[in-house]
Design an enzyme around this catalytic site. Structure first.
Site, PDB file in Angstrom:
ATOM      1  N   SER A  62      -9.718   1.365   2.958  1.00 34.52           N
ATOM      2  CA  SER A  62      -8.865   2.154   2.112  1.00 34.52           C
ATOM      3  C   SER A  62      -7.792   1.359   1.369  1.00 34.52           C
ATOM      4  CB  SER A  62      -8.184   3.235   2.951  1.00 34.52           C
ATOM      5  OG  SER A  62      -7.275   2.646   3.857  1.00 34.52           O
ATOM      6  N   SER A 110      -9.888  -1.014   7.034  1.00 33.57           N
ATOM      7  CA  SER A 110      -9.240  -0.776   5.739  1.00 33.57           C
ATOM      8  C   SER A 110      -8.504  -1.970   5.146  1.00 33.57           C
ATOM      9  CB  SER A 110      -8.268   0.400   5.848  1.00 33.57           C
ATOM     10  OG  SER A 110      -8.987   1.614   5.849  1.00 33.57           O
ATOM     11  N   LYS A 123       0.854  -1.202   0.000  1.00 32.50           N
ATOM     12  CA  LYS A 123       0.000   0.000   0.000  1.00 32.50           C
ATOM     13  C   LYS A 123       0.884   1.245   0.000  1.00 32.50           C
ATOM     14  CE  LYS A 123      -3.923   1.752   2.758  1.00 32.50           C
ATOM     15  NZ  LYS A 123      -4.741   1.492   3.967  1.00 32.50           N
TER      16      LYS A 123
END
Lengths: 98, 500
Positions: free
Chosen positions: B155, B179, B80
């Protein structure tokens, strides 16, 4: 239920160091009122005898010897990301008027 | 061998061990897959092709000399774009870090590279991890590989989509309120949010520091255990990491589960839940019952307020954490290209230091970040502090106590991950409250600090994946691995892949 006025939004934008257009102020006033109104259901909960909790680990006073570890980050690396960098320092506009 | 990109960590690791494939071949296959479908999926902000091939070559050389570092040596992993990676652009999907190249490595990723893993690229996310659909990214919209008109969740939506679409072998994500778990559920993969403090947060852009966690996003439960073995542990650079010994999570897989009791917390069922999701979760409960496990209904009364607690604490901590973006030391700045000596001259908007802060932040930060910073400064303001922030911290205590009480009677909790399967792109972007409510089943876990995993548990009629959530007490990851691996063994939901 709390409703944020345009004045409220201007105030918190100022605290947040953000500049908003008139259209943004109106949009955010509506959106922020909506979510603040929602979380106010917390008022139903009785918390007179409940302790404040800021973290879950239960760890206390975790300390570390504050030593500079050589070779990790050089001026050169810092300079590459800095908007303005001169003689080992960040360059900023003056804080005080002359 | 064709389509190496489809392999799991375990499968690829075995093939590397047997000499059937090389890491370079594996990386090439993953890169080919990315080239084919990245335009459709949009999972990556940066693909590190050259670096990956360089790392893969080194891994192959090590292997030839018999110096294999770990089970992930030579395995291509996506990260990420919230983790600082030394020398590799790290944006947090925000314009304010558009050209930021970190001068140091986060602990979690350093552990991956020290174990020989290969960086495929940096995946898309909601800006600074603030969002539930990956739509608040300043760079692109990631699509759900199962239905390109839908969101991957967020996310960590880029990581979830990349794993689901075989554009990497596994990935890392972060989880502050769901997330990792919510996008894992919406994309049909395994996602683990470990106990708070189990994995170091050092070098990862902070969102809400008392809630942020880091974890694996993988194709199987076993792969999650392999990655957690590597990234877990105490770190002197993160004083919230736990000294508790890290067990070998792989030894939990396939262990007997008959003596375990599952609790079904009634607060996670009912209102707002899609009927297909409800059916899939009930079917999962039956699968466990058939294995002889005791299932009891339990109650966590304070969970009703967990979303309120969560968001107030998030806003407050976000307001503090985002104060570092000031346009002075790094990131988007109005100082750049301004002749400072003549900044008081006519036509320049930047007259003093405060103008730098305001203009840099206003231009660099996205709407959702602005909303949370403003809400944070609101709930922390004098006159409002007690009513919002202090109250939230007190109710947080009640939520944590509820979990502690319930875990005296049951070993694990089973709940839905998200009330619905993946929703349509742009469906909730204009309504922050609706977006927040899509986290309703994942957020209660973070204020309590306990671990939870999302595992694939079925599909809707429209062929959208749906996961279930297994929640354990603090440092109870082993119980999660036991049950999740048992579930995976008798189901094949995790083997389904989207057609792309």
């Amino acid at each position: 239920m709390t409703k944020l006025s345009i004045d409220d939004v201007e105030h918190i934008a100022r605290l947040s160091r953000l500049e908003l257009t008139q259209a943004e102020k109106e949009k955010f006033a509506k959106q922020l009122s909506n979510v603040i109104g929602y979380v106010e259901e917390l008022n139903e909960v009785k918390t007179n005898d409940v302790e404040v909790m800021s973290q879950v680990t239960g760890l206390n006073n975790v300390t570390e010897i504050d030593l500079l570890e050589a070779g990790n980050i050089s001026y050169n690396h810092i300079e590459k990301n800095a908007p303005e960098f001169r003689d080992g320092s960040f360059v900023v506009p003056g804080i005080f008027q002359d | 061998m064709k389509h190496l990109y489809k392999l799991t960590i375990k499968e690829a690791s075995d093939k590397l061990y047997r000499g059937e494939i090389t890491s370079v071949e594996l990386v090439n296959s993953v890169m080919e897959r990315i080239e084919q479908i990245e335009d459709k999926v949009g999972a990556y902000i940066t693909v590190t092709r050259e670096l990956a091939l360089e790392q893969a070559k080194k891994s192959d050389e090590r292997r030839k000399k018999g110096r294999v570092l770990s089970p992930i040596d030579g395995i291509p992993i996506a990260v990420k774009d919230l983790f600082n990676t030394k020398g590799v652009r790290t944006t947090a999907a925000s314009k304010i870090l558009d050209d930021f190249v970190p001068q140091y490595e986060s602990t979690a990723t350093k552990k991956l590279w020290d174990a020989g893993a290969v960086l495929v690229g940096k995946t898309n996310l909601d800006q600074f991890a603030m969002g539930s659909s990956t739509e608040t990214s300043a760079f692109k919209t990631t699509k759900n590989p199962w239905d390109l008109s839908r969101v991957p969740g967020g996310s960590s939506g880029g990581s979830a989509a990349a794993v689901a679409a075989d554009m990497c072998i596994a990935a890392l994500g972060t989880d502050t309120g769901g997330s990792i778990r919510q996008p894992a559920s919406l994309c049909g993969i395994v996602g683990l949010k470990p106990t708070y403090g189990r994995v170091s947060r050092y070098g990862v852009n902070a969102m809400a520091s008392s809630l942020d966690t880091i974890g694996p996003m993988t194709k199987t439960v076993e792969d999650a255990a392999i990655l957690l073995n590597i990234i877990a542990g105490q770190d002197k650079y993160d004083s919230t990491t736990l000294a508790t010994k890290v067990p070998n999570y792989l030894s939990s897989l396939g262990q007997d589960i008959k003596d375990l009791t599952i609790g079904i917390p009634k607060e996670f069922y009912g209102k707002g839940m899609d009927s297909e999701v409800d059916m899939i979760v009930k079917n999962a409960i039956n699968i466990f019952k058939e294995r002889g496990i005791k299932v009891v209904e339990v109650s966590l009364p304070s969970v009703k307020y967990a979303l309120d607690v969560y968001y107030i604490i998030v806003w407050a901590e976000v307001a503090s954490n985002m104060a570092r973006y000031d346009g002075i030391r790094y990131g988007h700045s109005k100082i750049k290209n301004q002749k400072l000596v003549s900044s008081k001259s006519e036509g320049s908007k930047i007259k003093n230091l405060e103008d730098v802060y305001i203009t840099s932040r206003t231009e660099g930060l996205g709407d959702e970040v602005k909303r949370r910073v403003m809400l944070g400064n609101y709930v922390l303001s004098s006159g409002y502090y007690d009513a919002y922030y202090k109250k939230a911290q007190q109710v947080r205590n009640l939520v944590k106590q509820d979990f502690e009480k319930v875990f005296k009677n049951v070993d694990i909790l089973l709940t839905p991950v998200s009330p619905t399967a993946a929703f349509k792109i742009a469906e909730k972007t204009d309504n922050p409250l609706q977006m927040y409510l899509s986290d309703i089943h994942t957020v209660p876990i973070n204020p309590a600090g306990v671990p939870a995993m999302s595992i694939p548990a079925g599909f809707t009629k429209n062929n959208l994946p749906v996961g279930i959530q297994l929640i354990a007490p603090q440092c109870g990851e082993e119980t999660i691995f036991k049950l999740a691996s048992a579930f995976e063994k008798v189901t094949d939901f995790h083997k389904q892949r989207p057609n792309l």
